[in-house]
Design an enzyme around this catalytic site. Sequence first.
Site, PDB file in Angstrom:
ATOM      1  N   HIS A   1      21.476  20.991  42.914  1.00  0.00           N
ATOM      2  CA  HIS A   1      22.638  21.501  42.165  1.00  0.00           C
ATOM      3  C   HIS A   1      23.652  22.122  43.112  1.00  0.00           C
ATOM      4  O   HIS A   1      23.346  22.503  44.235  1.00  0.00           O
ATOM      5  CB  HIS A   1      22.192  22.464  41.067  1.00  0.00           C
ATOM      6  CG  HIS A   1      21.751  23.824  41.514  1.00  0.00           C
ATOM      7  ND1 HIS A   1      22.597  24.905  41.534  1.00  0.00           N
ATOM      8  CD2 HIS A   1      20.543  24.291  41.901  1.00  0.00           C
ATOM      9  CE1 HIS A   1      21.925  25.986  41.910  1.00  0.00           C
ATOM     10  NE2 HIS A   1      20.678  25.640  42.152  1.00  0.00           N
TER      11      HIS A   1
ATOM     12  N   THR B   1      23.895  20.838  22.330  1.00  0.00           N
ATOM     13  CA  THR B   1      23.662  19.393  22.141  1.00  0.00           C
ATOM     14  C   THR B   1      22.223  19.019  22.487  1.00  0.00           C
ATOM     15  O   THR B   1      21.990  18.188  23.363  1.00  0.00           O
ATOM     16  CB  THR B   1      24.638  18.567  22.991  1.00  0.00           C
ATOM     17  OG1 THR B   1      24.458  18.921  24.375  1.00  0.00           O
ATOM     18  CG2 THR B   1      26.081  18.805  22.578  1.00  0.00           C
TER      19      THR B   1
ATOM     20  N   GLU C   1      21.691  16.833  31.216  1.00  0.00           N
ATOM     21  CA  GLU C   1      22.652  15.984  30.507  1.00  0.00           C
ATOM     22  C   GLU C   1      22.665  14.569  31.085  1.00  0.00           C
ATOM     23  O   GLU C   1      22.816  13.591  30.356  1.00  0.00           O
ATOM     24  CB  GLU C   1      24.054  16.606  30.568  1.00  0.00           C
ATOM     25  CG  GLU C   1      24.162  17.981  29.949  1.00  0.00           C
ATOM     26  CD  GLU C   1      23.498  18.072  28.588  1.00  0.00           C
ATOM     27  OE1 GLU C   1      23.897  17.323  27.675  1.00  0.00           O
ATOM     28  OE2 GLU C   1      22.566  18.895  28.440  1.00  0.00           O
TER      29      GLU C   1
ATOM     30  N   LEU D   1      20.943  15.376  23.269  1.00  0.00           N
ATOM     31  CA  LEU D   1      22.127  14.518  23.330  1.00  0.00           C
ATOM     32  C   LEU D   1      22.943  14.900  24.558  1.00  0.00           C
ATOM     33  O   LEU D   1      23.034  16.081  24.903  1.00  0.00           O
ATOM     34  CB  LEU D   1      22.999  14.693  22.081  1.00  0.00           C
ATOM     35  CG  LEU D   1      22.405  14.265  20.743  1.00  0.00           C
ATOM     36  CD1 LEU D   1      23.292  14.757  19.602  1.00  0.00           C
ATOM     37  CD2 LEU D   1      22.244  12.749  20.695  1.00  0.00           C
TER      38      LEU D   1
ATOM     39  N   GLU E   1      19.748  12.742  29.675  1.00  0.00           N
ATOM     40  CA  GLU E   1      19.972  12.415  28.266  1.00  0.00           C
ATOM     41  C   GLU E   1      20.958  11.260  28.117  1.00  0.00           C
ATOM     42  O   GLU E   1      20.781  10.385  27.272  1.00  0.00           O
ATOM     43  CB  GLU E   1      20.471  13.660  27.521  1.00  0.00           C
ATOM     44  CG  GLU E   1      19.382  14.708  27.329  1.00  0.00           C
ATOM     45  CD  GLU E   1      19.897  16.044  26.834  1.00  0.00           C
ATOM     46  OE1 GLU E   1      19.066  16.866  26.401  1.00  0.00           O
ATOM     47  OE2 GLU E   1      21.122  16.280  26.894  1.00  0.00           O
TER      48      GLU E   1
ATOM     49  N   HIS F   1      20.485  35.402  43.906  1.00  0.00           N
ATOM     50  CA  HIS F   1      21.434  35.561  42.793  1.00  0.00           C
ATOM     51  C   HIS F   1      22.295  36.821  42.896  1.00  0.00           C
ATOM     52  O   HIS F   1      22.802  37.315  41.888  1.00  0.00           O
ATOM     53  CB  HIS F   1      20.692  35.548  41.446  1.00  0.00           C
ATOM     54  CG  HIS F   1      20.214  34.190  41.045  1.00  0.00           C
ATOM     55  ND1 HIS F   1      19.701  33.916  39.787  1.00  0.00           N
ATOM     56  CD2 HIS F   1      20.139  33.019  41.722  1.00  0.00           C
ATOM     57  CE1 HIS F   1      19.349  32.643  39.714  1.00  0.00           C
ATOM     58  NE2 HIS F   1      19.605  32.080  40.894  1.00  0.00           N
TER      59      HIS F   1
ATOM     60  N   GLU G   1      23.702  24.176  36.902  1.00  0.00           N
ATOM     61  CA  GLU G   1      22.243  24.370  36.917  1.00  0.00           C
ATOM     62  C   GLU G   1      21.871  25.804  36.612  1.00  0.00           C
ATOM     63  O   GLU G   1      20.880  26.073  35.918  1.00  0.00           O
ATOM     64  CB  GLU G   1      21.681  23.953  38.282  1.00  0.00           C
ATOM     65  CG  GLU G   1      20.151  23.990  38.379  1.00  0.00           C
ATOM     66  CD  GLU G   1      19.575  25.322  38.847  1.00  0.00           C
ATOM     67  OE1 GLU G   1      18.339  25.425  38.916  1.00  0.00           O
ATOM     68  OE2 GLU G   1      20.344  26.261  39.145  1.00  0.00           O
ATOM     69  N   GLU G   2      22.645  26.746  37.147  1.00  0.00           N
ATOM     70  CA  GLU G   2      22.288  28.148  36.996  1.00  0.00           C
ATOM     71  C   GLU G   2      22.303  28.604  35.533  1.00  0.00           C
ATOM     72  O   GLU G   2      21.686  29.603  35.178  1.00  0.00           O
ATOM     73  CB  GLU G   2      23.225  29.032  37.827  1.00  0.00           C
ATOM     74  CG  GLU G   2      23.101  28.849  39.334  1.00  0.00           C
ATOM     75  CD  GLU G   2      21.769  29.310  39.908  1.00  0.00           C
ATOM     76  OE1 GLU G   2      20.871  29.685  39.131  1.00  0.00           O
ATOM     77  OE2 GLU G   2      21.616  29.266  41.143  1.00  0.00           O
TER      78      GLU G   2
END
Length: 744
Positions: A374, A263, A431, A266, A434, A552, A422-423
Amino acid sequence: MMKQVLIGILCGAVILTVGILIGNYGIVKSSSSAPSWVKDVVKDVDESFIEKFLSEVDNIQIQENLRELTKVPHMATTAGDEQTVQYMLKRWQDPKTGLDEAWREEYMVYLSFPDPKKPNKVTVVSPSETVLHTVREKEKSYTPDQDDPEVVQPYAAYSPAGNVMGKLVYANQGKLSDYQELNKTLDLSGTIAITKYGGAGRADKAINAAPFGVVGVLVYTDPLDINDGLMSDINETYPHSWYLPPSGVERGSFNTHYGDLLTPYLAAKEKTYRIPVKDITGIPPIPIQPIGFEDAFILICELGGKAAPKTWQGGFNCTYNFGGPGFRSTSDFNAGNDVKLDIFNYGEVKNSSNVMGIIRGSVEPDRYVIYGNHRDSWVHGAIDPSSGTSVMLELTRVLGQMVKQGKWRPRRSMIFGSWGAEEFGLIGSAEYTEQYFTKLSERTIAYINVDIAVFANATLRASGMPSVQNVIFKATKQVKAPGSVSSSVYDNWLKYSNRTSQEHGVIPKMGYLTGAGSDYAAFVHYLGITSIDMSYTYDRSKTNARIYPAYHTAYDTFDYASKFIDPGFTSHQAVARTAGNILIRLADSLVLPFICSDYSEVLKAYLNIALHLYKTQLQARNISMEPLERAVESFTSAASHLDQVIQSSDLANETPLKVRRINDQLMLLDRAFLNPLAFPDKYAFRHVIWASSSAGKLTFPGLADAFVKAESSGQSSDWDKVHYHLSVLSQAIEGAANTLVDVI
């Protein structure tokens, strides 16, 4: 006659006295009956409240927050993630210490996962596909955390599925120049490349490889880059120190764009239009898989061919060769054997949640200071991101309690965001921007990002727009450095990292938000909102680690954080105090604590470098840099003028509309640097000063990249693009200057 005159004078005096008394009474009466908001409108930040806040921030509370947040793995959209959603809501809706309101914001986003029923495999096989060596699929266990069934197998998110096989070659960091160097002497068609982390983005290691005919890529963390060369888990790496164990694997998102991939531009709501999966750009075109250096050592030290350049060598006690391609004929694997990748990743649209909370402003509720971090992690995520979440929860506990007790309410509204997914590419924050593009663009004062709050416990690291340098410095001077009774965070920062400013002398060195490394990206590059990113970090004179070693991996746990990153959690406490101090100042100051002249100092420095690097060659092509010089001069003059207006005005006694007008000029400054057409090849990058750059020059990024490309190609069309970007840049800076002059 005289008697009448005296009587007249006496009566007049009485009348005058009565008039004065009535007038004074009227003024006092009027003042005492003035509505309460009159005092609120002119109220400035309360320094005693900040002192109270600093004293309330508790390191043990932060420790317990982290313990709770890291009980289970919480990769985005998993059951563990939902557990942390519920925990955030519980905390922010607490009747005694919660916020005014908290809720979840849902998005349907495209994510990539490994198939638990068909684990990804990397093997060395003979011509008959007999398996000679299998790369470890699961990291070695040292604590019960690694045995949790929800620990996801190491994988490259957004790598395509596929079964590929070929001779192995060593491609250094997987930069385009690395593959070009390899291609000079080797035919790369049908090969598998092994690369180190660093130098190029994760996805770029495969994107750069595909045009040369490479069919698959392995990526690993070299012990020279993360462990200062240490490799043994017997006494050198975790659980004995903070260094990465041999089987540790850095997971990650292998895409170059931020936000939901289906998206673009959007918000990814349930009924939003989605592009076909085949049209996604910026992801690996060939399979790629991360592995531990335990296995990378076995593969690289068996390679044949010429020795790689000195700059390509790493921490293994062998020579890193290019590959024959393939292994040495004298190796245990012999030259005829291949490396095989069997990758079973799949994509899926899943529901991901942001958790949002607010403290409403008392005077300007329609002006927002946003604080974000996050929530999702690859595994337990003690440092990334739960160190930041634990700090945010303590900060909101203290502020929420003050609000609930009626002791304080900010002038402007505070918005808190616990971003989801976020990762996988900064999805939750992107988002959000947006969905609320217009509102956030028009009303947001600043965004504060504290993702990884503590990499280590040596000193502060802060990045942001130059205009917020002042408020960061002020806050850090008020917070004691961890372990010190007299030294401040500012003093400590100055000792570790400093620069000489023409305006301020020797000051701590701030970084710039030029890339998309965390959730500030959409706020800076897409919306043009003044932003800050901060953390405590390590002493770079004592380690070459490019990031904290357990990054990570399955070893980023509470045990790791409490033993090796921040025992006692005093660095977490310092970050919470500093970030909270900044947040309060941005929300409560009568006049926003931004200094425009600090911005002009950076623009002048960028200009001087650009003139030195480009002016002569551009003049030879009849391209003038005078418009850029004039624009920076105009901005410098306008910034100085606005700073002077602020300093010389008694704004507490001015009409509130004048204060609002000046604050809007300060708030909207970075919006003036946006140009939606400046970077057609860079998704959601619109800020002409802080866009990412591949040129490696500390100057205007778009100009630097355009110049490098034109100089390399020599084509007139590329020199036209240099001229174009020079015009875009000049007019953006001139436009920003116009927003700072007196309003007409």
